[in-house]
Design an enzyme around this catalytic site. Structure first.
Site, PDB file in Angstrom:
ATOM      1  N   GLY A 241      41.552  52.617  23.610  1.00 33.90           N
ATOM      2  CA  GLY A 241      41.599  53.836  22.247  1.00 33.90           C
ATOM      3  C   GLY A 241      42.972  53.738  21.791  1.00 33.90           C
ATOM      4  O   GLY A 241      43.110  54.149  20.660  1.00 33.90           O
TER       5      GLY A 241
ATOM      6  N   THR B 175      55.532  47.963  40.098  1.00 32.68           N
ATOM      7  CA  THR B 175      56.099  45.836  39.816  1.00 32.68           C
ATOM      8  C   THR B 175      56.630  46.131  38.801  1.00 32.68           C
ATOM      9  O   THR B 175      57.251  44.475  39.265  1.00 32.68           O
ATOM     10  CB  THR B 175      54.985  45.177  40.156  1.00 32.68           C
ATOM     11  OG1 THR B 175      54.533  45.413  39.127  1.00 32.68           O
ATOM     12  CG2 THR B 175      54.340  45.543  41.422  1.00 32.68           C
ATOM     13  N   GLY B 176      57.024  46.229  37.784  1.00 34.64           N
ATOM     14  CA  GLY B 176      58.102  45.627  36.873  1.00 34.64           C
ATOM     15  C   GLY B 176      59.222  46.632  37.612  1.00 34.64           C
ATOM     16  O   GLY B 176      59.329  46.894  37.931  1.00 34.64           O
TER      17      GLY B 176
ATOM     18  N   ALA C  90      45.247  40.794  28.543  1.00 33.99           N
ATOM     19  CA  ALA C  90      46.154  39.883  29.693  1.00 33.99           C
ATOM     20  C   ALA C  90      44.931  39.889  30.665  1.00 33.99           C
ATOM     21  O   ALA C  90      45.052  40.801  31.209  1.00 33.99           O
ATOM     22  CB  ALA C  90      47.668  40.352  29.850  1.00 33.99           C
TER      23      ALA C  90
ATOM     24  N   TYR D 251      34.659  48.009  22.943  1.00 41.29           N
ATOM     25  CA  TYR D 251      35.447  48.008  21.495  1.00 41.29           C
ATOM     26  C   TYR D 251      35.459  47.047  20.474  1.00 41.29           C
ATOM     27  O   TYR D 251      35.671  47.908  19.618  1.00 41.29           O
ATOM     28  CB  TYR D 251      36.706  48.065  21.946  1.00 41.29           C
ATOM     29  CG  TYR D 251      36.962  49.545  22.792  1.00 41.29           C
ATOM     30  CD1 TYR D 251      36.316  49.770  23.702  1.00 41.29           C
ATOM     31  CD2 TYR D 251      37.627  50.629  22.116  1.00 41.29           C
ATOM     32  CE1 TYR D 251      36.611  51.632  23.925  1.00 41.29           C
ATOM     33  CE2 TYR D 251      37.634  52.157  22.362  1.00 41.29           C
ATOM     34  CZ  TYR D 251      37.413  52.366  23.315  1.00 41.29           C
ATOM     35  OH  TYR D 251      37.580  53.584  24.122  1.00 41.29           O
TER      36      TYR D 251
ATOM     37  N   SER E 105      50.085  44.802  35.184  1.00 37.30           N
ATOM     38  CA  SER E 105      49.045  45.503  36.016  1.00 37.30           C
ATOM     39  C   SER E 105      49.739  44.298  36.914  1.00 37.30           C
ATOM     40  O   SER E 105      50.625  43.341  37.101  1.00 37.30           O
ATOM     41  CB  SER E 105      47.500  44.455  35.900  1.00 37.30           C
ATOM     42  OG  SER E 105      47.223  44.095  36.984  1.00 37.30           O
TER      43      SER E 105
ATOM     44  N   TYR F  70      41.643  43.374  42.462  1.00 41.47           N
ATOM     45  CA  TYR F  70      41.799  42.147  40.981  1.00 41.47           C
ATOM     46  C   TYR F  70      41.438  42.195  39.961  1.00 41.47           C
ATOM     47  O   TYR F  70      41.169  42.248  38.709  1.00 41.47           O
ATOM     48  CB  TYR F  70      43.167  41.494  41.228  1.00 41.47           C
ATOM     49  CG  TYR F  70      44.175  40.947  40.578  1.00 41.47           C
ATOM     50  CD1 TYR F  70      44.693  41.455  39.177  1.00 41.47           C
ATOM     51  CD2 TYR F  70      43.807  39.413  40.043  1.00 41.47           C
ATOM     52  CE1 TYR F  70      45.814  41.115  38.538  1.00 41.47           C
ATOM     53  CE2 TYR F  70      44.801  39.029  39.009  1.00 41.47           C
ATOM     54  CZ  TYR F  70      45.298  39.266  38.114  1.00 41.47           C
ATOM     55  OH  TYR F  70      45.937  39.258  37.378  1.00 41.47           O
TER      56      TYR F  70
END
Ligand code: UDP
Length: 310
Positions: free
Chosen positions: A102, A35-36, A114, A159, A75, A145
């Site tokens: 990671g 989508t970018g 985000a 994390y 995303s 989503y």
């Protein structure tokens, strides 16, 4: 700093890359371009502190050298994508968040996720403070989503708590500005494209549902303040000025001087009826609040759409 921005060729990611370059950081921009769009970052090509790598972050991420900070902005986020590419959305929120965390852990880097107002779903509390747990239909069309981002938030906190990574979570409310895809299906790019072509403006349902729209520059400023803060729990960044979708359509017709008429189309399932951020936490913890009024931001956005072929 040397920073990685995933989804860096997207609408928000590319504005973030611009801001980071302006602040003298080095940026490694990762995007699989589903989508970018490279046109969002092509002005940065050739800059010695900018590097673009076409990569799907649901796969192992290899970035040679030091990394100080990872921004995970990859995303698809438009409601039309929820039905078109649902599995990619789930994968980038789940596997992509795991891979980017990671990377941050391996490099000893900070991390910013985000996230979204969609974590609140179709909210039963209004406006929405960060302490509200939300009302999400996990098997609905939007569930791919919403649940991916809720999982991503849970993974980020794990994390932080277990690996002691310096993580941050921004819950982004409806944001608009230059570089939105005209065909992305969201209300503002759809209405501007329709208005500029004098085509009917498609208001879903009666248009009484509300949203609160923030201009991209306000969001980017909030993200950079959050990055520098010691706040690890989610922070809402959005503009609390709330409009009905019908009002939004009328303002866009007025600002474009369009001859378009408003037509009504069926309301998509699970479409949130209201949405307005409670930004007390951002005000108190970050000293942030939005400053760009809707008409001013829309005028800039309309100019961009005009000069970019709509
Ligand atoms: N909407 C609309 N017409 C359109 C696109 C969207 O009436 O052509 C409505 C949509 O149903 C929702 C609101 O505008 O109630 C905002 O939709 P958008 O897709 O911009 O973002 P959302 O906040 O729903 O994720």
């Amino acid at each position: 700093m040397r920073v990685v921005v995933t989804g860096g060729a997207g609408f928000i990611g590319s504005h973030l890359c611009d801001a980071l370059i302006r602040e003298n950081h080095s940026v490694v921009c990762l995007d699989n371009l589903i989508t970018g769009n490279l046109s969002n970052v092509e002005h940065l090509f050739g800059h010695d502190r900018f590097r673009f790598v076409k990569h799907d972050v649901t796969e192992y991420i290899h970035v040679p050298g030091e990394v100080d900070f990872v921004f995970h902005f990859a995303s698809p986020a438009s409601p039309v994508d929820f039905e078109r590419i649902p599995i990619q959305i789930l994968k980038v929120g789940a596997l992509g968040t795991h891979k980017t965390l990671g990377l941050a852990r391996a490099k000893g880097a900070g991390f910013l996720l985000a996230s979204t107002s969609e974590t609140y779903g179709d909210p039963l509390v209004h406006p929405q403070p960060e302490t509200y747990w939300g009302n999400v239909n996990c098997v609905g069309i939007r569930g791919v989503y919403d649940e991916a981002k809720r999982f991503a938030e849970a993974m980020t906190m794990a994390y932080h708590r277990y690996h002691h990574i310096n993580t941050h979570i921004v819950r982004i409310f409806n944001t608009y500005g230059p570089r939105m895809r005209p065909d992305d299906g969201r209300a503002i790019p759809a209405f501007i494209s329709q208005a500029l072509k004098n085509e009917p403006i498609t208001v879903f349902g009666e248009g009484r549902q509300t949203r609160s729209f923030q201009y991209i520059d306000d969001l980017i400023r909030g993200i950079l303040l959050l990055m520098e803060s010691d706040e690890h729990l989610p922070v809402n960044i959005g503009n609390p000025n709330e409009y009905t979708i019908l009002q939004l359509a009328e303002v866009i017709i007025e600002l474009t001087g369009s001859k378009s008429e408003i037509v009504h189309r069926p309301l998509p399932p699970d479409d949130p009826k209201v949405r307005q951020p409670d930004i007390k936490k951002a005000r108190e913890r970050l000293g942030w609040e939005p400053v760009v009024p809707l008409r001013e931001g829309l005028t800039k956005t309309i100019e961009w759409f005009k000069t970019h072929g709509v």
